[in-house]
Design an enzyme around this catalytic site. Sequence first.
Site, short mmCIF file in Angstrom:
data_model
loop_
_atom_site.label_atom_id
_atom_site.label_comp_id
_atom_site.label_asym_id
_atom_site.label_seq_id
_atom_site.Cartn_x
_atom_site.Cartn_y
_atom_site.Cartn_z
N ASP A 548 0.86 -1.19 0.00
CA ASP A 548 0.00 0.00 0.00
C ASP A 548 0.90 1.24 0.00
O ASP A 548 2.11 1.13 0.15
CB ASP A 548 -0.86 -0.10 1.29
CG ASP A 548 -1.91 0.99 1.40
OD1 ASP A 548 -2.25 1.59 0.36
OD2 ASP A 548 -2.40 1.21 2.52
N GLU A 551 2.63 5.06 -3.92
CA GLU A 551 2.63 6.07 -5.01
C GLU A 551 3.98 6.79 -5.11
O GLU A 551 4.35 7.12 -6.23
CB GLU A 551 1.50 7.08 -4.77
CG GLU A 551 0.12 6.47 -4.85
CD GLU A 551 -0.25 5.62 -3.62
OE1 GLU A 551 0.34 5.87 -2.55
OE2 GLU A 551 -1.10 4.73 -3.75
N ASP A 625 -9.22 4.25 -1.49
CA ASP A 625 -10.11 4.64 -0.39
C ASP A 625 -11.41 5.23 -0.89
O ASP A 625 -11.61 6.46 -0.90
CB ASP A 625 -9.38 5.62 0.53
CG ASP A 625 -8.15 4.98 1.15
OD1 ASP A 625 -8.01 3.74 1.04
OD2 ASP A 625 -7.33 5.72 1.72
#
Length: 967
Positions: A548, A551, A625
């Site tokens: 996770d 980015e 999300d």
Amino acid sequence: MVSYRTPGRAVLLLTLLTLFLLIQPAEMVKHESFKTCDQSGFCKRNRAYADNAVTQSSWESPYALDPQSIVFSKSQLHGVVLKSIAGSNEPVRLPLTITFLESGAARVTVDEEKRQKGEIELRHNSKAKKERYNEAASWAVVGGLKSSTTAALSSQQDNGFTKVEYGPTKGFEAVIRHAPFSVDFKRDAETQVQFNDRGLLNVEHWRPKVDKEPKEGEEANKEPVEDESTWWEETFGGNTDSKPRGPESVALDISFPGYEHVFGIPEHAGPLSLRETRRGGDGNHKDPYRLYNSDVFEYEMDSPMTLYGAIPFMQAHKKDSTVGVFWLNAAETWIDIIKSKSPLNPLSLGLAGSVDTKTHWISESGLLDVFVFLGPTSKDIMKTYSELTGYTQLPQQFSVGYHQCRWNYVTDEDVRDVDRKFDKHNIPYDVIWLDIEYTEGKKYFTWDPMTFGDSIGMQKQLDLRDRKLVAIIDPHIKNEKGFRISEELKGKNLAVMNKDGNIYEGWCWPGSSNWVDCFNPAAIAWWKTLFKYDAWKGSAPNTFLWNDMNEPSVFNGPEVTMPKDNLHYGNWEHRDIHNINGMTLVNATYQALLERKKGEIRRPFVLTRSFYAGTQRLGAMWTGDNQANWDHLAAAFPMILNNGIAGFPFAGADVGGFFGNPSKELLTRWYQAGAFYPFFRGHAHLDTRRREPYMAGDPYKGIITQALRLRYQLLPAWYTAFYEASTEGSPIIRPNYFVHPSDEKGFALDDQFYLGSTGILAKPVVKEDATSVDIYISDDRPYYDYFDFTVYRGKGSKTIAAPLEKIPILMQGGHIIPRRDRPRRSSGLMRWDPFTLVVVLDENGHAEGHLYLDDGETFDYQAGAYIHRRFVFDKSSSSLVSEDLAVKGSKTAAYLKTMAKVGVEKVVVVGAPAGWASKSTVTVTEDGAQSSTAELSYTPPEGSKAAWAIIRNPKVAIGHGWTIDFS
Ligand code: NOJ
């Protein structure tokens, strides 16, 4: 003892930040945290360039291909594009290569001639590499680069043009105009794709910074021709980007004449058919679509804003034709889209003129490197694109089942309890997930001893039902003295550096953190060591991974990510590689999972939030999300479909919605939809109420259980669809235009889809209080309701009742759907279960389908350990035949032996002929065995419901050849 430089302040800041994240109302994206095109210097400059080109009638693109430089050899055209600069006699030299590939794709690359050492001095004495980033292909492209053996200069050359014939049967042609430089790509003599047709090609060449302070007595620049304000330094949200190389963007207009729809370029929350970006106006976006992988908190719907992943691949579609482009650039990228009606064609006898879609691609740095695909079908394009960037991983069977996640299961006993409750309520699931709280103080590769003291015991319990654990490991490593992993990361110099060449430090879940630089081969080698069983104690063979925040998300960084002038392995600036960064972590984790233990080689499973072209080779993605509301439920299918046609179909959205508490109805509908996500996981924010399916109460629990069972029943069909993705590049859930490329009415549909090539057409309910849905049918085949065989005939929209307990699903006539009907607790427990074949007859009484099956775990299928059958029901012989499609290998026989007892327990024939009413048996012949009979029972048509027949226990093995004779 904590050893931050300013411990008190640091801890306080982190606590405040966490509190802030937790108490924020789940409503609005923070626009002010992310740049608009106007706030992104190179985007603004290129849009201004485009405006100038469009508004000035005398505009001519300053790029010309030097005819003297053109060389065509071995399917490659080389030349130099000269960019003329006002006020200079010295054009900038831009080497051009156009490669014609065996696959029929063409690749156009424009670089900038390397400068002499010393000629380009970077500002700020930066260590950044002094050339354009040219390694994107080494991450994204894994094959398909073989040059064509037949591409050739055309025999018909016009003055000022160079023409190349290429592609299958030489039906493609590239027409290269020298001045201004442009390329038209034609298929069957018709132009499909145009480069620089509008003259927006722009390669901002490297230049030294000239101090433009006006000398005394001199006037300041009166009319600046170009906006230079963001050339050398750019500030946004209090962060300054030092931009040591100055302006270096690359941009190009790409037009699709006659194409009304463009799809792809995920990841955005919006419709499949991309909107215009005309700076506002009805139905248009103001900004271009942006690709700059970002952790966008509470992202908004129907927006061109960037999200977590980026795949710069676009398909354009019109009736019976699909073409595509792949813009291979890893830097921040913006894409403008406009559509215009072309003038009436005098030959079209008054019919409306066609629509042209014109796009403008703008990247901050790197090469101009674009692949062009001329189709003619989306399937062809997906195959060619997947040859280049890799096919979807054939995943482990368990990962196609249902995943139960939340932030967080709080103790090992909590996990055991959830596991027991699924069993108690007879609800199937395959995987339970651990979010960041399982670690000790957000230190990955550790377990909190207070809460997860017996992780091994916990995993043993999961293993009893062949279930798995997925644990999260993020790329930010807690910056803490004494933490072995942190010390190794820093000691071995494997972290991302800041612009000054020191280890970059920023904030994420653990507080002060450093980031592993997975561009560095040494970092990958080190990362692999961390996953070995003796290194990551407490993990087990049934532990898999979740990457996770890759980015990367940096809470205190510009636009919640890293500064662009950070440095990676090889001294490439973060600017150059940003969109690939997330994928490099997944790659390292994938490699690590292959090497956990000598001799234990199983297919890895890694879920990632951030991705780029090629990540499909390594794992699954989800849409990040989302929120527990109906809009987000409705947005998920268009997003997943878009990901699928961009080559990354193993995709899903958090079922139930991540932020907020869904109503029971929403949760139920979300499970029904989730049963059709290729990646099917329930997940929820730390702050939400528990919502495991067994907690929903009546009637919701029962309905959710049915949705989950439906997923498990159809696992053979899902797995076969994954197989198709892994060998053909086809999406797993397929948009209407992909399946029906001729039916214009269906091109923009993105709330209904087909499951693989099974003919299953689903439209799960995504609206509150719905009692029915309208499904659009594109063809004249009969379609049957999945559950009660109500038949729908004829093109057009059909209203289907959809009370809460119903998922609207139709079966297109002409297919045979493989299922496993026995309810079990996990997919692993279905391994030896018999199959059901649902034969759905078309209007001619014909049907066919296929089934792919293997051990669902190892790579043995690569040595032939699999079953691949084709089933055909033929009306003329009135028989159902199972044929072998498999290619034998060294492990075929052994595998087939393990499957010898796995049979077919039922054949259901939907749309059974009336003549079968008098029939009570069929003849079954298995290859090499005596014929036998099996019972047939026939149910006549009733009202709108089709007739159907069932053959019970035909006693044939799924892996064998056989015939069932109905005559
Ligand atoms: C952000 C992810 O998107 C979310 O799914 C996860 O629960 C949190 N990080 C905590 O790890």
